[in-house]
Design a protein around this motif. Structure first.
Motif, PDB file in Angstrom:
ATOM      1  N   ASN A   1      47.572  -0.270  -3.939  1.00  0.00           N
ATOM      2  CA  ASN A   1      46.452   0.535  -4.444  1.00  0.00           C
ATOM      3  C   ASN A   1      47.106   1.142  -5.884  1.00  0.00           C
ATOM      4  O   ASN A   1      47.656   0.713  -6.248  1.00  0.00           O
ATOM      5  CB  ASN A   1      45.949   1.597  -3.273  1.00  0.00           C
ATOM      6  CG  ASN A   1      46.997   2.691  -3.175  1.00  0.00           C
ATOM      7  OD1 ASN A   1      47.963   2.710  -3.957  1.00  0.00           O
ATOM      8  ND2 ASN A   1      46.964   3.119  -1.830  1.00  0.00           N
TER       9      ASN A   1
ATOM     10  N   THR B   1      42.990   7.335  -4.797  1.00  0.00           N
ATOM     11  CA  THR B   1      42.366   6.641  -3.715  1.00  0.00           C
ATOM     12  C   THR B   1      41.111   6.393  -3.715  1.00  0.00           C
ATOM     13  O   THR B   1      40.570   5.656  -3.226  1.00  0.00           O
ATOM     14  CB  THR B   1      42.799   7.550  -2.352  1.00  0.00           C
ATOM     15  OG1 THR B   1      42.488   8.825  -2.570  1.00  0.00           O
ATOM     16  CG2 THR B   1      44.307   7.370  -2.119  1.00  0.00           C
TER      17      THR B   1
ATOM     18  N   THR C   1      40.398   3.756  -6.019  1.00  0.00           N
ATOM     19  CA  THR C   1      40.468   2.150  -5.285  1.00  0.00           C
ATOM     20  C   THR C   1      39.175   1.632  -4.841  1.00  0.00           C
ATOM     21  O   THR C   1      39.038   0.278  -4.853  1.00  0.00           O
ATOM     22  CB  THR C   1      41.720   2.539  -4.272  1.00  0.00           C
ATOM     23  OG1 THR C   1      42.733   3.281  -4.965  1.00  0.00           O
ATOM     24  CG2 THR C   1      42.173   0.959  -3.844  1.00  0.00           C
ATOM     25  N   GLU C   2      38.540   2.457  -4.241  1.00  0.00           N
ATOM     26  CA  GLU C   2      37.448   2.077  -3.422  1.00  0.00           C
ATOM     27  C   GLU C   2      36.238   1.429  -4.303  1.00  0.00           C
ATOM     28  O   GLU C   2      35.460   0.294  -3.639  1.00  0.00           O
ATOM     29  CB  GLU C   2      36.722   3.063  -2.268  1.00  0.00           C
ATOM     30  CG  GLU C   2      37.796   3.283  -1.279  1.00  0.00           C
ATOM     31  CD  GLU C   2      37.293   4.371  -0.275  1.00  0.00           C
ATOM     32  OE1 GLU C   2      36.241   4.411  -0.015  1.00  0.00           O
ATOM     33  OE2 GLU C   2      38.095   5.266   0.282  1.00  0.00           O
TER      34      GLU C   2
ATOM     35  N   GLU D   1      46.964   3.906  -6.720  1.00  0.00           N
ATOM     36  CA  GLU D   1      48.150   4.907  -6.569  1.00  0.00           C
ATOM     37  C   GLU D   1      49.432   4.169  -6.766  1.00  0.00           C
ATOM     38  O   GLU D   1      50.646   4.755  -7.630  1.00  0.00           O
ATOM     39  CB  GLU D   1      48.159   5.557  -5.419  1.00  0.00           C
ATOM     40  CG  GLU D   1      48.372   7.298  -5.469  1.00  0.00           C
ATOM     41  CD  GLU D   1      47.989   8.000  -4.304  1.00  0.00           C
ATOM     42  OE1 GLU D   1      47.337   9.018  -4.417  1.00  0.00           O
ATOM     43  OE2 GLU D   1      48.308   7.520  -3.116  1.00  0.00           O
TER      44      GLU D   1
END
Lengths: 512, 309
Positions: free
Chosen positions: B295, B194, B197-198, B297
């Motif tokens: 995302n 996660t 992803t950003e 994940e």
């Protein structure tokens, strides 16, 4: 010195490794602890001797010498073992895969890293010597020792400790398994302890007679300078070897080392010739041959551990023209070239030793160089056989090591070939004697009897008439090894070609 | 500046750690390197950082081979390993100063570079502390500072967020975001997808030494999920909508999850618009209709099989 050099001097900065290592050394409990303990021991030795003298009725006229004989081994133990172990141990830890310092991915060159480590060790050695020197000079006031002797022994001890330090750095750079490192460490420790013993023995001899009386004689300076010279050459070998070991695998690591050994070979031959004529004795030539044989055995083991793959980087520099390429084959990284170079040098060494010790070449050279009639060394008839058998055995083990590695362990690192060669030598020495032991027939006489195939037996055998058997057997083994490797060798020789320009996938080096 | 990993192989004895990896990333790209333990991430990163020699294949950094010219490649690469230094005899400033010297920076240039890195990584308040006395987050900053000291164009970070507390993670992410804007090519591995992803605009997915997917997030997403996913919130009973959707052409799947209906649809984005019009026409009261963005994940779960070695 021009302006450019002067301007560079203004921006000169010390080797980063020296800065880092010394910063860490002065904060290290190991260094400060040993230094303090060393100081205390020196102090206690001197005080206990002085106290002992005060309660004795007869004045000791050589108290200074007695104390010095205690101080020098203490200094030797620290400088021959502790400092090399400290510097070598740190280097070994930094070379481990899990090390977080990542020293080897900076832009520091391998030479700067080795020089930095060496300089740090030299500074530490100077520190320990400077702690010990006042005590040693003080012994001069207590009689029994003159200042030239103190100075001479300190210089010798310092030079030996620098050689030990460089040897320790070389050993730490070996990329071997932990078990082998331990084995090498124990062997290195044994050698260092032997050096301490030799140093004590040498100092005992020098202290009895004093250095002052010997300083004007050639029979003192001749052997001393020769030993210094051989030590210096060995130092150079370890230094360049250590740099080669930590250099990038794609670099032409063999070139500087083989060039150095070839240069050393020529220089030492010239020195031994001059010395032999000067001494009117073939002994120096035999000593040269023995030294060279040792160096070639080491070089042979390194050569077979190099592997066959040649990087694009090396292939880019292979000369186009035939003769130049043939010469480059001998000096460039690669097992086949290394073998050819060693065999060439070994054959020339044996040939030169035979010619110089058995023929009248030296006799004819002697008047020309101002010498007298040449006397033959007592082992002259054996020296060539000894050395030939040793070199042939090591060559044979190496060739078998290569075959076994290529056939059965090709996916393993090339260093395994050298390990197999060493294991073969060890097995051939141990197994027959184990069998003798099982049949309760192992004795000192049996060990000194002829054991064909066992290279160590050459040195312990008492029956000199058996030497030719060793030579013939070693020659047969080496021939078999050559036959088994011939196809591979010629394939390697054919493959030693410059990289075609269209195959260059890598862009040219960026400008620094 | 472009990093090209070409047919990279690395064996340790009989174990194949990296089996024919080929991918590339460019300046300003932050590539996430994801895969389970033992997938070959660290080995690949160590090869790029010139710490390991590949068994076969190569990595080119702006055309310079790490295999053939490691000394030159090193000038362009900064590497943050997954373990942190813990010397009790070196302070933070001395440590960074040493690496400045080791990368050939001299005099005022070195002092300037060390000062800039200390400021950027926020370690100015702990310069005289020994490394052993630092928290994990601070050690990570020092290690990042070490990798940045020679201002490399390529930054390789191996699990930089492992073991950090939430605040340290956020701070590290902010630092990496700034670095990405400085036009550096960044390859970062992490188990916390996660977080990646950003900041990542590309991804390399590996498992058991095999490369499963690589490219920009959009490319990998397209490869791993060939159908468009939508989420619909409807006023009324969602199960009725699910039943209807399953009978509609081009709808691959539809299921109810937490009051929402998730569906996969064949075709381009316009197919979604058409479907919305059809549903409204049939009298469904659509409160929300949105395209689901997968995302890292999701991509990871779609691509990998859960194998380790």
């Amino acid at each position: 010195m021009n302006f450019l050099t002067l301007s560079k001097w203004r921006t000169w900065e010390p080797n980063p490794i020296v800065v880092k290592e010394l910063r860490q050394a002065v904060r290290s409990w190991a260094v400060t602890g040993v230094l303090l303990a060393f100081l205390c021991i020196l102090f206690l030795v001197v005080v206990s001797h002085l106290l002992g003298q005060t309660i004795q009725s007869n004045a000791n006229q050589a108290l200074g010498r007695d104390i010095f004989q205690f101080l020098l081994p203490i200094l030797s133990v620290v400088s021959f073992s502790f400092i090399p172990l400290y510097v070598g141990g740190r280097l070994m830890a930094e070379r481990q895969e899990g090390n977080v310092d990542m020293l080897y991915i900076t832009t520091l060159s391998a030479a700067r890293i080795i020089r930095g480590k060496l300089l740090c060790g030299v500074y530490l050695t100077v520190l320990f010597f400077s702690v010990c020197a006042p005590f040693m000079v003080f012994t001069n006031l207590l009689r029994g020792i003159d200042l030239p002797t103190v100075f001479m022994l300190l210089v010798v001890a310092f030079l030996v400790s620098i050689l030990s330090l460089q040897a320790a750095i070389f050993l730490s750079c070996l990329s071997t398994s932990r078990g082998l490192k331990l084995l090498v460490g124990f062997s290195g420790g044994g050698v260092m302890m032997a050096l301490v013993g030799l140093m004590a023995n040498f100092s005992y001899d020098l202290l009895r007679e004093g250095a002052g009386s010997r300083l004007g004689a050639w029979n003192f300076w001749g052997p001393t300078l020769s030993l210094f010279f051989f030590g210096l050459l060995l130092f150079g070998f370890f230094h360049l070897g250590a740099i080669a070991l930590i250099s990038s695998p794609s670099a032409n690591r063999a070139l500087p080392l083989r060039s150095y050994v070839t240069g050393t070979w020529l220089v030492t031959l010239a020195v031994s010739l001059v010395w032999a004529v000067n001494e009117s004795h073939t002994g120096p030539v035999v000593a040269w041959a023995a030294f060279t044989t040792g160096l070639l055995v080491l070089a042979l083991l390194i050569a077979i551990a190099e592997g066959d793959d040649q990087s694009v980087r090396i292939r880019r520099t292979i000369p186009e023209s035939g003769p130049k390429r043939a010469l480059a084959f001998l000096f460039y990284s690669g097992t086949a070239g290394g073998l050819a170079w060693t065999v060439l040098l070994a054959a020339t060494t044996i040939g030169a030793t035979w010619v110089l010790t058995q023929s009248s070449v030296l006799d004819s050279m002697s008047p020309w160089l101002g010498g007298g009639r040449i006397r033959r060394a007592s082992i002259k008839e054996l020296s060539t056989i000894y050395l030939s058998a040793t070199l042939l055995y090591v060559f044979a083990y190496s060739l078998f090591g290569l075959v076994i590695h290529r056939r059965f362990l090709a996916h393993r690192s090339p260093i395994v070939a050298a390990m197999i060669a060493l294991a073969l030598a060890a097995l051939w020495a141990i197994v027959p004697n184990l069998v003798l032991l099982l049949f309760n027939k192992l004795s000192w006489d049996a060990l000194q009897d002829r054991q064909l195939g066992n290279v160590f037996n050459v040195f312990v055998m008492t029956n000199h008439s058996s030497f030719p058997y060793h030579l013939i057997f070693a020659l047969l083994l080496a021939t078999l090894g050559v036959v088994l490797n011939l196809k591979w060798f010629f394939a390697q020789r054919r493959a030693f070609q410059p990289l075609p320009s269209e195959a260059q996938t890598v862009t040219p080096r960026p400008q620094s | 500046m472009k990093v090209q990993v070409r047919n990279l192989h690395k064996r340790f004895g009989k174990t194949v750690a990296v089996d024919n990896f080929t991918f590339s990333f460019d300046n300003g790209h932050v590539f996430g390197f994801v895969g389970p333990n033992g997938a070959g991430k660290t080995t690949t990163m160590r090869v790029i950082a010139t710490l390991e020699e590949p068994t076969a294949g190569d990595v080119l950094i702006n055309g310079v081979s790490v295999r053939e010219e490691p000394e030159y490649a090193r000038r362009m690469v900064g590497y943050v390993p997954d373990s942190l230094p813990a010397h009790n005899d070196v302070t933070v400033h001395e440590y960074l100063d040493f690496y400045g010297r080791a990368y050939g920076l001299q005099g005022a240039k070195r002092r300037e570079a060390v000062g800039a890195v200390e400021e950027f990584t926020g370690v100015t308040g702990i310069l005289d502390k020994h490394l052993k006395a630092l928290s994990k987050g601070m050690k990570q900053r020092v290690t990042l500072g070490r990798a940045l000291i020679h201002n490399p164009d390529v930054l390789i970070l191996d699990e930089p967020a492992a073991g950090l507390d939430p605040r340290a993670r956020v701070e590290l992410r902010e630092l990496l975001t700034v670095l990405a804007t400085q036009n550096k090519a960044i390859l970062i591995s992490s188990h916390i997808l996660t977080e990646l992803t950003e900041i990542c605009n590309g991804v390399v997915i590996v498992e058991r030494g095999k490369l499963l997917a690589s490219g920009t997030v959009a490319e990998v997403l397209k490869m791993s999920t060939p159908h468009r996913a939508f989420a619909i919130r409807v006023l009324g009973e969602p199960s009725v909508l699910v039943k209807e959707l399953l009978q509609t052409p081009h709808v691959v799947s539809a299921r109810e999850v937490g009051g929402e209906v998730l569906l996969e649809l064949e075709g381009e984005l316009s197919a979604g618009c058409d479907l919305l019009a059809v549903l409204v026409g049939k009298g469904f009261k659509i409160a929300e209709f949105k395209q689901s963005k997968a995302n890292l994940e999701d991509i990871f779960m779609n691509v990998t099989k859960g194998g380790v070695q």
